[in-house]
Design a protein around this motif. Structure first.
Motif, PDB file in Angstrom:
ATOM      1  N   ARG A 300       0.843  -1.190   0.000  1.00  0.00           N
ATOM      2  CA  ARG A 300       0.000   0.000   0.000  1.00  0.00           C
ATOM      3  C   ARG A 300       0.882   1.245   0.000  1.00  0.00           C
ATOM      4  N   LYS A 301       0.308   2.366  -0.401  1.00  0.00           N
ATOM      5  CA  LYS A 301       1.053   3.621  -0.402  1.00  0.00           C
ATOM      6  C   LYS A 301       1.534   3.926   1.014  1.00  0.00           C
ATOM      7  N   LYS A 326       5.149   5.880  -4.413  1.00  0.00           N
ATOM      8  CA  LYS A 326       4.249   5.390  -3.367  1.00  0.00           C
ATOM      9  C   LYS A 326       4.821   5.641  -1.975  1.00  0.00           C
TER      10      LYS A 326
END
Ligand code: NAD
Ligand code: ZN
Ligand code: ZN
Lengths: 392, 250
Positions: A300-301, A326
């Protein structure tokens, strides 16, 4: 004594060699009762780690009994039952004092070699080539343990040998992988690789507060163990699209923390594999970073990628753009066993984790080559072959 | 800042006319070439012997021994045969600087070094250093390959407790060198930065230059390994080794 020696790429032999003796005042001699194979050995065996010399004794995950101590050994005594860190730390340098034992300035006997390759050299490691100090390994009846007070830990009474053994290497590696994630409450952790290291990473992620762990591999029996003993959800990357599945399982966010417990010999199918394998063969790229690429894409970012799978040299097609844009955090390293072992022995003694389920085969040294071949091909449900050098 | 000052003082010191030159006549190998021969020979012999078993290793050891003998005595049959005398007096300094940080108090690090008798514990080619008085000392180095020893006398030129020690060989010595080691407190409680500079004189002229160019990296590595052993000994109390451990090679 008898010792399992590296004699060439994918070639091991039990040789008769002299017994080790005390060479330095802080040395101890340990009579090895159990010594395990590890994924790291496969890199040596396959010739991916240079600086192996014919006749080198391999093996670095072990336990045994102290039979002799040097004049400057303070904490150990003959007869102590100990588990020993695979990484050697001097205890006196700044890094050792920071708890960064695998970054020890002094324990590599040939640091000049790694300085050329990496800029600076890390610690020496048992049985792990002359680039890491050239120390004789543990697949032998006896082993010399340098800086023995720092690396050898007494096994609490009541803890079985096979439960203590993996506190030498697989457990601290898995634990450090989870520790480096900086797990926050509610985090979903994805673990690539369900070997001994990945299994321990799964357990450790829960110990450190993960709410869910998703484990990825292709061997059904390993995934099964991750599910049943590890309480992980599992993905077989040969059956599903890992990126899609991870996205779906995390509400479209991606896992918060991603652990690479595979390293430079990651297996893939199709074009990517052929590309990496071909480049690796001609040494244009030394490592096959398929898992690392996938972890970066999946994360995930703002998440964390924690790498304990070993890399040796150069990578190709590294998705730096994804990592940068990211805002990922990267943590990695050889593990700092001495920092974690006391805590992990506590955990084992309390019965919170009993790593003995990693031991699937208990064999004499004489079956060394056969054991490594089986471990490499993961046949017969092999997770870890443990040699018992005292049994002929 | 302190480092720059130290370097500046070093430059001044080494480039001044006070740098000693050896005086023995009837030697046809120039001082520095002799020095380089000695060091290079030691190195070649060392590596030759270390990698001993291979045929290449034997050659290296022999070559190293010959180069050493030549370095130690100042006599070079090749030079004589060519009717060439490289003992020229125009000398150009070669400096080798290496730095390590030791996780130790500056005072302790300085003290250990100042007690010159300790040096052979981490400088491998040194056999013995004897303090003659507060300034002068007698040095003995072994020549690998059983070719004997070489000895010289040196004096402390500058001695600032916990900061700096510099020395040079006395005129008339078989070896012509000087050096300086500085001790600076590392920032952030990381210990002491130890910087050693060793200075040799090289004869100007094609041979001297090419020999120097060839041997300089090797010499730098030798100084570096000596200093690394110093760090290992100070920090961990011993020098890690694998010499004498079992393997399937023997
Ligand atoms: N950092 C350290 O200090 C340290 C210590 C020990 C081991 N290691 C490293 O950890 C790694 C794992 O060690 P191990 O003993 O568990 O090895 P192992 O060979 O038993 O397990 C590796 C697992 O990775 C799986 N795998 C391969 N390709 C994959 C892919 N594309 N996606 C998902 N899974 C994949 C394999 O199927 C296998 O089950 C190795 O690289 C080893 O060198 C590092
Ligand atoms: Zn390992
Ligand atoms: Zn250290």
């Amino acid at each position: 004594m008898r010792a399992l020696c590296w004699v060439g790429v994918n070639d091991l032999k039990v040789e008769q060699v002299p017994d080790p003796g005390i060479l330095n005042p802080k040395d101890a001699i340990v009579r090895v009762t159990m010594s395990s194979v590890c994924g790291s050995d496969l890199h040596l065996l396959g010739g991916y780690v240079p600086a192996m010399r014919e006749g080198d004794i391999i093996g670095h995950e072990f336990m045994g009994e102290v039979v002799e101590v040097g004049s400057e050994v303070r904490k150990l005594q003959r007869g102590d039952r100990v588990v020993v860190s695979s990484v050697i730390g001097c205890g006196g340098c700044w890094h050792c004092n920071q708890g960064e034992w695998s970054l020890c300035d002094n324990s590599n006997t040939d640091a000049g070699l790694l300085e050329k390759a990496y800029g600076y050299s890390g610690a020496g490691i048992f049985g792990y080539s002359h680039a890491f100090g050239g120390y004789a390994g543990s697949h032998a009846e006896y082993i010399r343990v340098p800086y023995a007070d720092n690396g050898s830990f007494k096994i609490p009474e009541g803890v079985k040998d096979e439960s203590a053994l993996f506190v030498s290497d697989a457990f601290p590696t898995g634990f450090m992988a989870a520790d480096m994630c900086g797990i926050q409450p509610g985090d979903v952790v994805a673990v690539w690789g369900c070997g001994g290291v990945g299994q321990m990473a799964i357990r450790s992620a829960y110990l450190l507060g993960a709410s869910r762990v998703i484990a990825i591999d292709r061997f059904p029996e390993r995934l099964e163990i991750a599910r049943t003993i590890g309480q992980a959800e599992t993905l077989n990357y040969e059956e599903v699209d890992v990126l899609e599945m991870l996205k779906e399982m995390t509400g479209g966010r991606g896992p918060d923390r991603c652990i690479d417990a595979v390293g430079m010999e990651a297996h893939t199918t199709g074009v990517e594999h052929l590309y990496d394998k071909a480049k690796q063969m001609v040494r244009l790229e030394t490592d096959r970073p398929a898992v690392l690429r996938q972890a970066i894409m999946a994360c995930r970012k703002g998440g964390t990628v924690s790498i304990v799978g070993v890399y040796g040299g150069l990578l190709d097609k590294f998705p730096m753009g994804a990592a940068m844009n990211k805002a990922l955090t990267f943590r990695m390293g050889q593990m700092h066993a001495q920092r974690y072992i006391p805590h992990l022995l506590d955990i084992v003694q309390r019965g919170e984790v009993d790593p003995s389920y990693l031991l699937t085969h208990r064999w004499p040294l004489e079956k060394g080559m056969e054991g490594y071949t089986m471990f490499k091909k993961k046949t017969d449900n092999c997770m870890r072959v443990v040699f018992t050098p005292q049994e002929a | 800042m302190a480092v720059n000052q130290a370097i500046a003082s070093l430059r001044r010191h080494f480039l001044s006319d006070q740098t000693p030159a050896t005086g023995t006549a009837k030697i046809n190998v120039g001082t520095t070439e002799r020095l380089l021969s000695t060091a290079g020979g030691a190195l070649l012999t060392y590596y030759g012997i270390k990698r001993g078993t291979s045929p290449g290793g034997v050659t290296m050891a022999t070559l190293g021994g010959a180069l050493l003998f030549r370095g130690a005595t100042g006599y070079c049959s090749v030079n004589e045969a060519l009717g060439r005398d490289t003992s020229d007096h125009e000398l150009k300094p070669i400096e080798i600087t290496q730095t390590f940080t030791l996780f130790k108090y500056r005072h302790d690090v300085y003290n250990f070094w100042r007690h010159l008798e300790n040096l052979p514990r981490f400088m491998h080619h040194l056999q013995k250093v004897t303090q003659l008085d507060s300034k002068r000392s007698h040095w003995e180095a072994k020549i690998p390959g059983g070719l004997g020893t070489i000895a010289w006398e040196a004096e402390i030129v500058d001695d600032r407790p916990d900061e700096l020690i510099s020395w040079r060989s006395l005129p008339g010595s078989q070896i012509d060198n000087s050096g300086e080691v500085t001790f600076i407190e590392a920032p952030g409680g990381k210990g002491t930065e130890v910087q050693a500079t060793i200075c040799y004189r090289a004869p100007i002229g094609a041979l001297g230059k090419s020999v120097a160019t060839l041997l300089n990296p090797a010499l730098a590595q030798m100084v570096r390994e000596d200093l690394r052993r110093f760090k290992q000994l100070m920090e961990s109390g011993e020098i890690p080794t694998i010499e004498g451990q079992p393997s399937g090679r023997a």
